[in-house]
Design a protein around this motif. Structure first.
Motif, short mmCIF file in Angstrom:
data_model
loop_
_atom_site.label_atom_id
_atom_site.label_comp_id
_atom_site.label_asym_id
_atom_site.label_seq_id
_atom_site.Cartn_x
_atom_site.Cartn_y
_atom_site.Cartn_z
N GLU A 15 0.82 -1.22 0.00
CA GLU A 15 0.00 0.00 0.00
C GLU A 15 0.85 1.26 0.00
OE1 GLU A 15 -2.56 -0.48 3.34
OE2 GLU A 15 -3.66 -2.17 2.45
N ASP A 16 1.99 1.21 0.64
CA ASP A 16 2.93 2.34 0.63
C ASP A 16 3.78 2.23 -0.63
OD1 ASP A 16 4.87 4.25 0.99
OD2 ASP A 16 5.63 3.44 2.90
N ARG A 17 3.46 3.06 -1.62
CA ARG A 17 4.16 2.95 -2.91
C ARG A 17 5.61 3.39 -2.84
NH1 ARG A 17 -0.87 4.73 -3.98
NH2 ARG A 17 -0.28 6.93 -4.18
N GLY A 18 5.99 4.02 -1.76
CA GLY A 18 7.39 4.41 -1.58
C GLY A 18 8.31 3.22 -1.36
N ILE A 19 7.73 2.04 -1.14
CA ILE A 19 8.52 0.85 -0.87
C ILE A 19 9.44 0.49 -2.03
CG2 ILE A 19 6.81 -0.81 -1.76
CD1 ILE A 19 7.53 -2.67 0.57
N PHE A 20 9.03 0.83 -3.25
CA PHE A 20 9.83 0.45 -4.42
C PHE A 20 11.12 1.26 -4.50
CE2 PHE A 20 5.40 -0.58 -5.41
CZ PHE A 20 5.52 -1.91 -5.75
N LEU A 21 11.02 2.56 -4.25
CA LEU A 21 12.22 3.39 -4.29
C LEU A 21 13.16 3.04 -3.14
CD1 LEU A 21 13.85 5.64 -5.57
CD2 LEU A 21 12.54 7.29 -4.19
N ARG A 22 12.59 2.78 -1.94
CA ARG A 22 13.43 2.42 -0.80
C ARG A 22 14.14 1.09 -1.05
NH1 ARG A 22 8.77 4.35 1.89
NH2 ARG A 22 8.06 2.24 2.40
N ALA A 23 13.41 0.12 -1.61
CA ALA A 23 14.03 -1.18 -1.89
C ALA A 23 15.10 -1.05 -2.97
CB ALA A 23 12.96 -2.17 -2.34
N LYS A 24 14.83 -0.23 -3.99
CA LYS A 24 15.80 -0.03 -5.06
C LYS A 24 17.08 0.59 -4.51
CE LYS A 24 16.25 2.10 -9.66
NZ LYS A 24 17.50 2.86 -9.41
N THR A 25 16.94 1.56 -3.63
CA THR A 25 18.10 2.24 -3.05
C THR A 25 18.98 1.26 -2.27
OG1 THR A 25 16.85 4.30 -2.86
CG2 THR A 25 18.84 4.10 -1.51
N ILE A 26 18.33 0.33 -1.57
CA ILE A 26 19.08 -0.67 -0.79
C ILE A 26 19.71 -1.72 -1.71
CG2 ILE A 26 18.84 -2.55 0.88
CD1 ILE A 26 16.63 -0.86 2.24
N LEU A 27 18.92 -2.24 -2.62
CA LEU A 27 19.36 -3.40 -3.41
C LEU A 27 20.37 -3.04 -4.50
CD1 LEU A 27 15.92 -5.20 -3.65
CD2 LEU A 27 17.94 -6.01 -2.40
N GLU A 28 20.35 -1.81 -5.02
CA GLU A 28 21.29 -1.47 -6.07
C GLU A 28 22.71 -1.36 -5.53
OE1 GLU A 28 20.01 2.13 -7.86
OE2 GLU A 28 20.23 3.35 -6.04
N LYS A 29 22.85 -1.25 -4.19
CA LYS A 29 24.17 -1.26 -3.59
C LYS A 29 24.77 -2.67 -3.58
CE LYS A 29 23.07 2.64 -0.55
NZ LYS A 29 22.83 3.07 0.86
N GLU A 30 23.87 -3.66 -3.52
CA GLU A 30 24.31 -5.05 -3.49
C GLU A 30 24.36 -5.66 -4.90
OE1 GLU A 30 22.04 -7.36 -0.62
OE2 GLU A 30 21.40 -5.50 0.37
N PHE A 31 23.50 -5.17 -5.76
CA PHE A 31 23.37 -5.73 -7.11
C PHE A 31 23.44 -4.59 -8.11
CE2 PHE A 31 20.86 -8.23 -4.07
CZ PHE A 31 21.47 -9.47 -4.17
N PRO A 32 24.62 -4.34 -8.68
CA PRO A 32 24.83 -3.19 -9.57
C PRO A 32 23.81 -3.15 -10.71
CG PRO A 32 26.91 -4.26 -9.05
CD PRO A 32 25.84 -5.14 -8.50
N GLY A 33 23.22 -1.98 -10.91
CA GLY A 33 22.25 -1.79 -11.99
C GLY A 33 20.86 -2.29 -11.66
N PHE A 34 20.63 -2.68 -10.38
CA PHE A 34 19.31 -3.22 -10.01
C PHE A 34 18.20 -2.24 -10.36
CE2 PHE A 34 15.71 -3.32 -7.17
CZ PHE A 34 15.33 -4.65 -7.21
N GLU A 35 17.08 -2.79 -10.88
CA GLU A 35 15.91 -1.95 -11.11
C GLU A 35 14.63 -2.80 -11.17
OE1 GLU A 35 15.64 0.11 -14.83
OE2 GLU A 35 16.32 -1.60 -16.02
#
Length: 498
Positions: A300-320
């Motif tokens: 329901e909180d649509r901000g979850i996608f940007l927060r997850a992207k910010t975290i995961l792109e540090k672990e997985f280069p180019g994550f989207e």
């Protein structure tokens, strides 16, 4: 005596004369009817679709390649039927105009009935051709005449493909119960089954079912209630007269008729190893509104996608995150309540099926956001070596380790699978959301298809349905029911007429 001989000879000469005249007329008519010059007749619409690609000739007629490739016995019958049917061609319009196509299904079924008339009258019916299935649910009509390829459309395409391969005659009836009744009453002994809903735009099953007062109605035991989703027991006969495309999940015995669609091994697009793909997660959503209240989004909180992207792109280069969706609302609705894809998600826009599968094949995971439920797409993802992230919700008494106790999940069938193929994630739980994506990226899988979704299993289930003695099964159920012993689970079961 001489007079008698003279009269007898005169009668013989007169009979011979009439016979010669009749023979000449018959030859003239036959040559006229079978002339191949110009376009004096059209035959393809009289014949099964598998007989329609012309390659060779026989006796002046162009014979479809599929006929020449048949086994010898079948080929001889097919050629004879083709020749007989060609004589009828000029008497029927192959392309009548129905004013928008609303009744194309009636024309199609009339053509199939003529095929039956030809083959039965000339003793040229192919194996199974005199066994008839009537399709009377609206999604079959949408698929056949409008190209609908949702879950019900995909299921219809495989059902029709298999029945036609085996030579069965299929009649189209939209969701038109008066027409279903009309078709059935022309060839009642040939109809093996009617697959339909209980209600339709033009009437209902209750209006046309066989009763003591309606002896020419459709017997309840020949009617199979179709629903793509499992566990909808609405047949008046019993559990097995409910036909479903997905199996779902339950520890209890499932008594409905399960005929799956087919999940094909990856060919187009071809399978590519996960290690060669970008760190891309494909979101299952074809409309922007699936992210918003009203569609009951899992996050329901649509901000979850940007927060997850910010975290995961540090672990997985180019994550989207990527999605292929559009705003399907009208202009006024879009102006009143603007909707956009959440920040952190790249929208690829509307895609056809091939484009969708190409983008999916380039991903490392598929993410469900709550809707649509029981979509075929997660099965397709698994066949491409892509795990599914499956959101679920719980009741107050639910247990996390007991999927049957859950309130709801996006894919009721796949929730039985464990990681690394399927990750069940509690709705609105951000920690589980991010960790499931992480685990899916860290543990790639090989292509996987559930054994119950293969072509072999699909054909096995259809064959079992076609060869079951449904009347005897219904008779046993009815006999017990009338004694006060109920063996079926549906709430709509009741007395019926065999």
């Amino acid at each position: 005596m001489a007079g008698t001989i003279t009269i007898t000879i005169s009668r013989s000469i007169r009979n011979l004369f009439f016979l010669i005249v009749a023979t000449i007329l018959l030859i003239t008519f036959y040559r006229s009817a079978t002339s191949t010059s110009g376009s004096s007749f059209s035959t393809s619409y009289l014949l099964p679709s598998s007989w329609q690609s012309a390659e060779t000739t026989s006796g002046g007629l162009t014979i479809p390649e599929e006929i020449t490739n048949l086994a010898s016995g079948e080929r001889e019958l097919a050629i004879k039927q083709y020749e007989y049917a060609s004589n009828m061609g000029s008497y029927f319009d192959p392309n009548p105009h129905w004013g928008g196509g609303r009744e194309d299904y009636k024309f199609y079924s009339d053509v199939q009935l003529r095929k039956l008339a030809v083959c039965t009258a000339t003793n040229t019916c192919r194996e199974n051709q005199t066994s008839v299935i009537i399709l009377g649910y609206i999604h079959a009509h949408f698929h056949i005449y409008e190209g609908y390829m949702g879950g019900e459309g995909i299921w219809t395409s495989y059902l029709v493909q298999t029945l036609e391969k085996w030579g069965y005659t299929i009649l189209h009836a939209r969701d038109d119960w008066p027409y279903i009744w009309y078709l059935y009453n022309q060839i009642p002994d040939l109809v093996k089954g009617v697959i339909a809903w209980r209600t339709g735009q033009y009437g209902t099953f209750d209006d046309k079912v066989k009763t003591h007062g309606r002896g020419n109605g459709v017997p309840a035991w020949k009617f199979f209630v179709y629903n793509y989703f499992p566990d909808h027991y609405t047949s008046i006969v019993g559990d097995a007269w409910n036909m479903h495309s997905e199996f779902g999940y339950s520890k209890k015995q499932r008594n409905f008729t399960f005929i799956p669609y087919v999940v094909e091994p990856a060919t187009t697009p071809p399978y590519t190893p996960a290690t060669t793909r970008p760190y891309q997660v494909y979101i299952l959503a074809k409309f922007v509104r699936y992210f918003y209240p009203g569609a009951q989004p899992a996050w329901e909180d649509r901000g979850i996608f940007l927060r997850a992207k910010t975290i995961l792109e540090k672990e997985f280069p180019g994550f989207e995150f990527v999605v292929g969706c559009k705003d399907d609302r009208n202009a006024a609705q879009q102006k009143e309540v603007p909707m956009e894809v959440p920040e952190g998600v790249r929208n690829l826009g509307k895609m056809d099926r091939l484009e969708f599968e190409s983008q999916l094949a380039n991903s490392r995971a598929m993410l469900g956001i709550g809707w649509p439920t029981l979509s075929p797409s997660p099965h397709v993802a698994l066949s491409l070596g892509i795990p599914f992230i499956n959101p679920y919700s719980m009741n107050g008494w639910s247990k996390k380790d007991d999927p049957e106790s859950w309130a709801q999940s996006q894919h009721h069938t796949l929730k039985v699978l464990d990681p690394p193929y399927n990750y069940n994630v509690l709705r609105n739980n951000e920690t589980e959301f991010i960790d499931a994506i992480r685990q899916a990226l860290l543990h790639p899988i090989e292509p996987f298809i559930l054994p119950t979704m293969t072509r072999e299993y699909h054909e096995k289930q259809i064959a079992e349905w076609l060869h079951t003695d449904w009347r005897s099964k219904a008779e046993e159920i009815l006999e017990l029911r009338r004694k006060g012993i109920e063996t079926q689970n549906g709430k709509d079961v009741k007395d019926f007429t065999l």
